[in-house]
Write an enzyme that holds these catalytic residues in place. Sequence first.
Site, PDB file in Angstrom:
ATOM      1  N   CYS A   9      41.692  16.069 -10.738  1.00  0.00           N
ATOM      2  CA  CYS A   9      40.839  15.341 -11.680  1.00  0.00           C
ATOM      3  C   CYS A   9      39.375  15.436 -11.264  1.00  0.00           C
ATOM      4  CB  CYS A   9      41.273  13.887 -11.791  1.00  0.00           C
ATOM      5  SG  CYS A   9      42.827  13.689 -12.692  1.00  0.00           S
ATOM      6  N   ASP A  12      38.594  13.246   0.507  1.00  0.00           N
ATOM      7  CA  ASP A  12      39.984  12.914   0.190  1.00  0.00           C
ATOM      8  C   ASP A  12      40.492  11.563   0.677  1.00  0.00           C
ATOM      9  OD1 ASP A  12      42.399  13.691  -1.090  1.00  0.00           O
ATOM     10  OD2 ASP A  12      43.267  14.251   0.829  1.00  0.00           O
TER      11      ASP A  12
END
Length: 631
Positions: free
Chosen positions: A273, A288
Site C-alpha cells: 500500500c 517497516d
Amino acid sequence: MSVDRILESKLGPGSLRKLLALNNTPLNEIIADAIIKFQPDSVFVSTGSPEDLDRVREQAIKRGEEKRLVLPGHTIHYDGYEDQGRDPVNTKFLASGGTSLGPALNSVDRQEGLDEIDRIMNGIMRGKEMIVSFYSLGPLGTEFAIPCLQITDSYYVAHSEDILYRSGYGLFKNQRGKEEFFAFLHSAGATENGVSRDIDLRRMFIDLENNVVYSVNTQYAGNTVAAKKLAHRLAIRKAAEEDWLSEHFFVSAVPSYEGGKITYIAGAFPSWCGKTSTSMLFNIVGDDLAHVRKKDGKVYAANVEKGIFGVIKDVNPEDDPYCHELLVRPGEVIFSNVLEADGRPYWQGMGKVDIPSEGYNHSGLWSQGKKDDNGKSIPVSHDNARFCVALEGVENYDSTQVVELEGIVYGGRSSKRPVPVSQSYGWVHGVFYGASIESEPTAATVGGSSAKVIINPMANTEFVSIPIGKYLEKHVQFATELKEPPRIFYVNYFLRDEAGEFLNTKMDKKVWIRWIERRINGEVGAYATPTGFIPGYEDLAELFKRELGASYSQDQYELQFVMRVPELLEKLEIVEKFYQEETSVIPKEIFEMINAQRGLLLKAQKTYGNNHISPFKFENYGVPESLTQPF
Ligand code: SPV
Ligand code: MN
C-alpha cells in the site's frame, strides 16, 4: 555430554572463543541444544565484526544461496516458486492449553507444536554449517534495545539480517537467564536447485512462553529473517506487558519549509500500500517496524531495523527516485526473485528499460511468455520480489536513533471510500482510524467488491500475538495521560473514478504527507467533516505547486474529497461485523466510534440530500462532539 563438550565438538577455536567471551550460560545451553537436535557439521559464530560480516557474505555466494551481479556489492537470491511470501497458515503461536489465545490467532497446543517441530527439525542441519549471530531490535544503549539470537543454516538469512539489524553481540555479555533475549532457530531444510524443497513441511512456530521462534523449510525472508515479523510478534506481547507499543510503522522525518524544525511521523499500511515509498518521500528513519514508548509526557519512536526489505515492483526513477537510486548504483544490495540476465537485475515496473526476453528468475529459466502450471503467464519478477539494503549511505536517511513522534498515519487500499487524507478529531477517533484500516486485494478493480475487503487493525492483524481486544485497549489507553498525543491521520492513495482510473498520481502522496506536517505544526487550517478534518482546496493547490510543481483544480479536489456516504456506511458495517465476531473483549470506545460515525454520516446525508457530498458543502460544519470524546 556437557554443554562445554558439545560446543567444543562443533565450534572451531575462533567461534568458541567468541561465544565463551560472552560468559552466558543460557545462551550456551540453547546453542548446545540446537547442535544436538539439528546436528550441523560445524558451527560458525559471528560477532558482527567486519571480518565476520565478510565471511557471511562470502559463504552466501560460495554455498550458492546468492550470486554476484555486475555492479559491485549486488547479489541475487531466489526463494522457491512456492516460497515467495509469508505463510500465515503455517505460522502458529504455541500456546499452552491450545486455544487460550482465542480463535482469531492461529495457534496450536504448545506441546503438540514443539513435538512437531522436533520431528521436522531433527538432524536437519546434517552436512551443513550452523551460523550463530546476534542482533538488537532497536538502537543500542537505549531502553529500546532487545537482544536477539539467530541460529540458522542459511548464509542468505544471516546476510540479510546483517544488513537489516544492528549487531547485538555485546548485549549478550553476562546475561543470566533465557528471558533476557529472543531466540530464533531456522533451517532452510533440504534444498533442491538451491531452494527449500520440503515446502509442505514449512513451519513457523512462535513459542510465546519462552520467546523462541522456530522456522523451517523456507527461505523467504518474511518467514526466516526472524528479527523481522517473527520478532515483531514476540515484541507485541512484550510491549503489552510493559506498556509500550510494537507497531508495523514506518518512521519518516519531514523538514519544515522554513527550516529549523523536523517533524517525525510514523505510519502503518498493509503490504503493497505504498509504505516504503511513503517513508522515503522526505527523510527516512525506517520503513517497516517501530517501537514506541512514552517518557515525560512525550512519545518516542525508534526504528527496530537499520535497513529496508522492500517490494521492488514499480520502483522506478519517477515514482520512487530515492529507492531507485539505491538499486542502480554500486553498494550492498540483495535482490530477490527478480529476473537476472547477463548479471543484471530486471523487475516489473522498473521504468524505461528494455527487459531482456530471456534470463533466470523465480521460476527458473525464463523467457517472455513462459506460463506456470495453471497456464498463467509468469512475469519478469514475482509481485513480491524484494530488495534488501542498509539505510546507512542512503541519501535521505535520517539516522536519529530515537525520535519524538508527533504524528501517526494509517492507510489502506480503497478504490471508493476514505478521502486521500484526513485528520482524526482526537486520539480515540484516531485509534478507530487504525482499527478500521481497509485493504482491498491488489487485484480488485473498479469499486472492488466489499466481500473481499479485509479489515486489518493497525496493519498488524497477522502479527498480533495477544487477543485483538487487548491490543486495541492498549492503543486506546496509551494516550490517557499525555497532554498532547501525536495527531492521527488516515490516507488513501487508491481512489478510482467510475472508469476504474486512479484519481491520484503516485507522487500526490507527497502533498498529503506535507499537509500532515503543516497541520501538526499549526501552519494550515482544515475543514471539519463527518469523518474528520480535511484540507482546504487553496492550501492543497499551493502544496501541489510547491511540492510537485503541479496545478490542482477545484474539480480534482471535489472528485477526490467528496464524501461517499453509502460506501462509508457500508464500510462501517464491515468494521462492526469484524469486531462483533471477535471473541476477545473489544474496547467499548471502538463501538462508540462506529455508532457516532454512522450517526454523523446519516445526518449529513439527510441534511445535504445527497449520497455523495461535495467537500465545499462542509465549509461551516462544526467539529462533531461525538468524535472528540473521551480524548
Ligand atoms: C511486509 O510484507 O509487510 C513486509 C515484508 O514488510 S515481510 O518481511 O514479508 O514481512
Ligand atoms: Mn511489513
